[in-house]
Design a protein around this motif. Structure first.
Motif, PDB file in Angstrom:
ATOM      1  N   ASN A   1       0.803  -1.229   0.000  1.00  0.00           N
ATOM      2  CA  ASN A   1       0.000   0.000   0.000  1.00  0.00           C
ATOM      3  C   ASN A   1       0.833   1.276   0.000  1.00  0.00           C
ATOM      4  OD1 ASN A   1      -2.503  -1.260  -0.043  1.00  0.00           O
ATOM      5  ND2 ASN A   1      -2.666  -1.354   2.178  1.00  0.00           N
ATOM      6  N   ASN A   2       2.137   1.155   0.180  1.00  0.00           N
ATOM      7  CA  ASN A   2       2.955   2.361   0.284  1.00  0.00           C
ATOM      8  C   ASN A   2       2.931   3.203  -0.980  1.00  0.00           C
ATOM      9  OD1 ASN A   2       3.589   1.723   2.894  1.00  0.00           O
ATOM     10  ND2 ASN A   2       5.677   1.032   2.476  1.00  0.00           N
ATOM     11  N   VAL A   3       2.814   2.554  -2.143  1.00  0.00           N
ATOM     12  CA  VAL A   3       2.720   3.334  -3.379  1.00  0.00           C
ATOM     13  C   VAL A   3       1.359   4.010  -3.472  1.00  0.00           C
ATOM     14  CG1 VAL A   3       1.915   1.357  -4.757  1.00  0.00           C
ATOM     15  CG2 VAL A   3       3.057   3.281  -5.876  1.00  0.00           C
ATOM     16  N   SER A   4       0.305   3.367  -2.983  1.00  0.00           N
ATOM     17  CA  SER A   4      -1.043   3.951  -3.012  1.00  0.00           C
ATOM     18  C   SER A   4      -1.119   5.201  -2.142  1.00  0.00           C
ATOM     19  CB  SER A   4      -2.069   2.928  -2.519  1.00  0.00           C
ATOM     20  OG  SER A   4      -1.991   1.715  -3.232  1.00  0.00           O
ATOM     21  N   TYR A   5      -0.411   5.187  -1.001  1.00  0.00           N
ATOM     22  CA  TYR A   5      -0.491   6.306  -0.073  1.00  0.00           C
ATOM     23  C   TYR A   5      -0.007   7.609  -0.693  1.00  0.00           C
ATOM     24  CZ  TYR A   5      -1.329   2.928   3.693  1.00  0.00           C
ATOM     25  OH  TYR A   5      -1.855   1.952   4.496  1.00  0.00           O
ATOM     26  N   ILE A   6       0.920   7.530  -1.637  1.00  0.00           N
ATOM     27  CA  ILE A   6       1.437   8.755  -2.250  1.00  0.00           C
ATOM     28  C   ILE A   6       0.303   9.532  -2.901  1.00  0.00           C
ATOM     29  CG2 ILE A   6       2.913   9.665  -4.085  1.00  0.00           C
ATOM     30  CD1 ILE A   6       4.876   7.444  -3.507  1.00  0.00           C
ATOM     31  N   VAL A   7      -0.542   8.846  -3.651  1.00  0.00           N
ATOM     32  CA  VAL A   7      -1.654   9.498  -4.345  1.00  0.00           C
ATOM     33  C   VAL A   7      -2.764   9.878  -3.362  1.00  0.00           C
ATOM     34  CG1 VAL A   7      -3.400   9.242  -6.139  1.00  0.00           C
ATOM     35  CG2 VAL A   7      -1.124   8.228  -6.458  1.00  0.00           C
ATOM     36  N   ILE A   8      -3.112   8.961  -2.468  1.00  0.00           N
ATOM     37  CA  ILE A   8      -4.193   9.213  -1.518  1.00  0.00           C
ATOM     38  C   ILE A   8      -3.871  10.412  -0.625  1.00  0.00           C
ATOM     39  CG2 ILE A   8      -5.467   8.282   0.451  1.00  0.00           C
ATOM     40  CD1 ILE A   8      -4.990   5.474  -0.774  1.00  0.00           C
ATOM     41  N   MET A   9      -2.664  10.429  -0.090  1.00  0.00           N
ATOM     42  CA  MET A   9      -2.315  11.470   0.870  1.00  0.00           C
ATOM     43  C   MET A   9      -2.034  12.802   0.199  1.00  0.00           C
ATOM     44  SD  MET A   9      -0.341   9.354   3.828  1.00  0.00           S
ATOM     45  CE  MET A   9      -1.208   7.986   4.618  1.00  0.00           C
ATOM     46  N   LEU A  10      -1.749  12.787  -1.089  1.00  0.00           N
ATOM     47  CA  LEU A  10      -1.670  14.051  -1.813  1.00  0.00           C
ATOM     48  C   LEU A  10      -3.037  14.731  -1.795  1.00  0.00           C
ATOM     49  CD1 LEU A  10      -0.061  16.023  -3.537  1.00  0.00           C
ATOM     50  CD2 LEU A  10      -0.698  14.670  -5.554  1.00  0.00           C
ATOM     51  N   GLY A  11      -4.103  13.929  -1.891  1.00  0.00           N
ATOM     52  CA  GLY A  11      -5.445  14.481  -1.774  1.00  0.00           C
ATOM     53  C   GLY A  11      -5.691  15.076  -0.402  1.00  0.00           C
ATOM     54  N   GLY A  12      -5.301  14.344   0.645  1.00  0.00           N
ATOM     55  CA  GLY A  12      -5.454  14.855   2.002  1.00  0.00           C
ATOM     56  C   GLY A  12      -4.633  16.107   2.233  1.00  0.00           C
ATOM     57  N   PHE A  13      -3.429  16.155   1.666  1.00  0.00           N
ATOM     58  CA  PHE A  13      -2.572  17.337   1.802  1.00  0.00           C
ATOM     59  C   PHE A  13      -3.233  18.544   1.138  1.00  0.00           C
ATOM     60  CE2 PHE A  13       0.636  20.166  -0.022  1.00  0.00           C
ATOM     61  CZ  PHE A  13       1.314  20.553   1.132  1.00  0.00           C
ATOM     62  N   THR A  14      -3.837  18.332  -0.021  1.00  0.00           N
ATOM     63  CA  THR A  14      -4.472  19.439  -0.742  1.00  0.00           C
ATOM     64  C   THR A  14      -5.511  20.134   0.126  1.00  0.00           C
ATOM     65  OG1 THR A  14      -4.162  18.288  -2.859  1.00  0.00           O
ATOM     66  CG2 THR A  14      -5.792  20.071  -2.801  1.00  0.00           C
ATOM     67  N   THR A  15      -6.393  19.351   0.739  1.00  0.00           N
ATOM     68  CA  THR A  15      -7.444  19.912   1.595  1.00  0.00           C
ATOM     69  C   THR A  15      -6.854  20.703   2.752  1.00  0.00           C
ATOM     70  OG1 THR A  15      -8.834  17.997   1.077  1.00  0.00           O
ATOM     71  CG2 THR A  15      -9.478  19.350   2.948  1.00  0.00           C
ATOM     72  N   ASN A  16      -5.926  20.083   3.465  1.00  0.00           N
ATOM     73  CA  ASN A  16      -5.356  20.716   4.647  1.00  0.00           C
ATOM     74  C   ASN A  16      -4.492  21.920   4.298  1.00  0.00           C
ATOM     75  OD1 ASN A  16      -5.744  18.950   7.379  1.00  0.00           O
ATOM     76  ND2 ASN A  16      -5.836  17.638   5.574  1.00  0.00           N
ATOM     77  N   PHE A  17      -3.775  21.840   3.172  1.00  0.00           N
ATOM     78  CA  PHE A  17      -2.934  22.960   2.748  1.00  0.00           C
ATOM     79  C   PHE A  17      -3.778  24.194   2.462  1.00  0.00           C
ATOM     80  CE2 PHE A  17      -0.860  25.431  -0.628  1.00  0.00           C
ATOM     81  CZ  PHE A  17       0.354  25.721  -0.014  1.00  0.00           C
TER      82      PHE A  17
END
Length: 352
Positions: free
Chosen positions: A224-240
């Motif tokens: 899942n480590n490769v999946s987290y890069i894309v998923i957490m970019l989404g989470g970063f966008t919201t919080n940023f």
């Protein structure tokens, strides 16, 4: 043995999630939005890339060759999960900490555990991980029972929290619930819980990337480590976006270079909090690879977060001064959550 390791990995992840906020308490002189996005930059950008680079061969190639639909849904669900995390704070504001947390995490647990297999029933050709398939095996029934028991434990913990709030001194009670609004609070908590569960959906949506990682020779523990890069970019966008808005509104941009604050200390502890936060999903992926069941993994993840957070509360004397009845209630809630973990673990030990 695989089930035992899966439960252990989820416990480590839950411990990380239940503990990550502690380093933030060492940050001095910064506004919340400044240290939150600093830690988040490590949580959602830096550490996921490092983890993937160390554990997944050609992770950039996997992402580049993944179909646009998978990338889109993984990112979008990550973005929605980020909104859920932000609105979680509003649940506390309108309902108080204990009731808000109980409602939000209750919905997050239920939706995160059960929606993916229901989705597989409706929109996927995968017949092995559907809700209907779960209902036809003893293994699946125990997992669903574990979900129900965990929700009961959350309700009991929430009850203990409300009892605690009633026993606080009057001035503290007013501070805790001065904006109490049941209708608005329940609406926000339900909204937050459902959107926070989007992390579970996102991991399911990103499964093609995880499968590609295994095909490339990655250890399934780290798929899942490769999946987290894309998923957490989404989470970063919201919080940023939200944190930059608050930096602008509160004129706190100067925090990042203000030499009147302990800058090195603040960056270090923010980074430590970010690293600790990411470890929850690093070990979540390892646990999920052993249990091979989205519902099991999500409910264990949520249960251990609640369990560890509750124990931290006891260790830090957050329940000091409450009655013995309240102590017994919170203890009962924790025991019920532990029972839910046992049920899910036992269910996964059974043959299909």
């Amino acid at each position: 043995m695989g089930v035992i390791l899966g439960v252990l990995f989820h416990f480590i992840g839950g411990f990380a999630s239940g503990s990550f906020y502690i380093p933030y308490k060492k940050v001095r002189g910064w506004a919340w939005e400044s240290y939150w996005i600093t830690g988040g930059s490590f949580s959602w950008l830096v550490v996921p890339v490092i983890a993937a680079a160390l554990t997944v061969p050609d992770f950039t190639g996997i992402i580049a060759n993944t179909d646009s639909g998978t990338i889109f849904w993984s990112y979008l669900l990550g973005l929605l999960w980020g909104i859920g995390g932000l609105t979680f704070g509003l649940s506390m504001r309108y309902l108080g900490i204990s009731l808000g947390m109980a409602v939000a995490l209750g919905f997050c647990s239920a939706f995160g555990a059960l929606i993916p297999p229901i989705y597989m029933d409706l929109f996927s050709d995968d017949n092995a991980h559907t809700f209907s398939a779960m209902m036809q095996t003893s293994k699946g029934i125990f997992v669903i029972l574990g979900v129900a028991v965990c929700l009961l434990g959350i309700v009991v913990c929430g009850k203990a929290g409300m009892m605690k709030e009633k026993e606080l001194p009057e001035e503290n009670k007013k501070a805790a619930v001065k904006e109490f609004n049941l209708r608005k609070g329940l609406t926000v908590a339900v909204f937050s819980g459902i959107l926070s569960a989007c992390m579970s959906f996102a991991i399911t949506a990103a499964k093609p990337m995880a499968d590609a990682a295994v095909a490339k020779g990655a250890n399934p523990l780290f798929q899942n480590n490769v999946s987290y890069i894309v998923i957490m970019l989404g989470g970063f966008t919201t919080n940023f976006i939200w944190c930059i808005y608050l930096n602008t509104k509160n004129k706190s941009f100067s925090n990042y270079t203000d030499k009147r604050t302990p800058l090195l200390n603040n960056y270090f502890f923010s980074a430590l909090a970010g690293l600790t936060w990411f470890l929850q999903f690093f070990f979540y992926g390892m646990g999920e690879s052993k249990l091979k069941n989205d519902a099991s993994s999500w409910i264990l993840h949520m249960a251990f977060i609640i369990l560890v957070s509750g124990l931290w509360g006891l260790a830090l004397k957050e329940w000091k001064g409450v009655s013995s009845k309240t102590y017994r209630t919170i203890a009962a809630g924790i025991v019920i959550i532990i029972l839910s973990v046992v049920l899910v673990g036992y269910g996964n030990s059974l043959a299909e």
